[in-house]
Design a protein around this motif. Sequence first.
Motif, PDB file in Angstrom:
ATOM      1  N   MET A   1      93.000  22.543  48.070  1.00  0.00           N
ATOM      2  CA  MET A   1      91.855  23.020  47.313  1.00  0.00           C
ATOM      3  C   MET A   1      92.134  22.812  45.827  1.00  0.00           C
ATOM      4  O   MET A   1      93.262  22.922  45.372  1.00  0.00           O
ATOM      5  N   ASP A   5      86.540  22.253  44.255  1.00  0.00           N
ATOM      6  CA  ASP A   5      86.152  23.073  45.399  1.00  0.00           C
ATOM      7  C   ASP A   5      85.641  24.440  44.935  1.00  0.00           C
ATOM      8  O   ASP A   5      84.707  24.990  45.513  1.00  0.00           O
ATOM      9  N   ARG A   8      82.189  23.861  43.761  1.00  0.00           N
ATOM     10  CA  ARG A   8      81.320  23.634  44.928  1.00  0.00           C
ATOM     11  C   ARG A   8      80.947  24.963  45.575  1.00  0.00           C
ATOM     12  O   ARG A   8      79.787  25.182  45.940  1.00  0.00           O
ATOM     13  N   GLU A  45      93.209  28.734  43.618  1.00  0.00           N
ATOM     14  CA  GLU A  45      91.837  28.284  43.827  1.00  0.00           C
ATOM     15  C   GLU A  45      91.257  28.779  45.146  1.00  0.00           C
ATOM     16  O   GLU A  45      90.072  29.105  45.220  1.00  0.00           O
ATOM     17  N   GLU A  46      92.067  28.854  46.187  1.00  0.00           N
ATOM     18  CA  GLU A  46      91.545  29.330  47.477  1.00  0.00           C
ATOM     19  C   GLU A  46      91.047  30.764  47.360  1.00  0.00           C
ATOM     20  O   GLU A  46      90.007  31.110  47.913  1.00  0.00           O
ATOM     21  N   ILE A  49      87.762  30.809  45.521  1.00  0.00           N
ATOM     22  CA  ILE A  49      86.683  30.383  46.431  1.00  0.00           C
ATOM     23  C   ILE A  49      86.263  31.555  47.309  1.00  0.00           C
ATOM     24  O   ILE A  49      85.068  31.828  47.475  1.00  0.00           O
ATOM     25  N   GLU A  70      83.048  23.606  55.560  1.00  0.00           N
ATOM     26  CA  GLU A  70      83.101  23.216  54.148  1.00  0.00           C
ATOM     27  C   GLU A  70      84.464  23.427  53.499  1.00  0.00           C
ATOM     28  O   GLU A  70      84.887  22.622  52.668  1.00  0.00           O
ATOM     29  N   PHE A  71      85.157  24.522  53.881  1.00  0.00           N
ATOM     30  CA  PHE A  71      86.376  24.907  53.159  1.00  0.00           C
ATOM     31  C   PHE A  71      87.589  25.147  54.046  1.00  0.00           C
ATOM     32  O   PHE A  71      88.668  25.433  53.531  1.00  0.00           O
TER      33      PHE A  71
END
Length: 87
Positions: A1, A5, A8, A45-46, A49, A70-71
Motif C-alpha cells: 500500500m 491507495d 483512492r 498507509e494501511e 486507509i 479493492e484493498f
Amino acid sequence: MDYLDVMRAREMMRFAHAGQLYGKLPYMYHLDIVANFAQGMGFDEETIIVAYLHDSIEDGVLTYENISREFGNSIADDVRVLARNKD
C-alpha cells in the motif's frame, strides 16, 4: 500500500458519502479528521486507509467484498472489526 491507495480510499468515501452530514458538516470532515489523526500519530498507509473506510460497512456504503477486492483481505478485516453490528 502507498499514498496513492490512501487517496483512492479517500475518493471512494467522498463519492460514497456524498450528501451525508456529520452533524452540520459534510461527512468527509469526520473521515478526514480520523485519517489525519492516524497519520499524525505516525501510522502506516494501511491504517490510514482503514481510517477512511472505517464507517463504510456499518453505513452500508460498501461491503466486505468490495473492500477486499479493492484493498485486500487485511484491510477489509480491520474495517469489519470496526463496524458496529446493526442487529
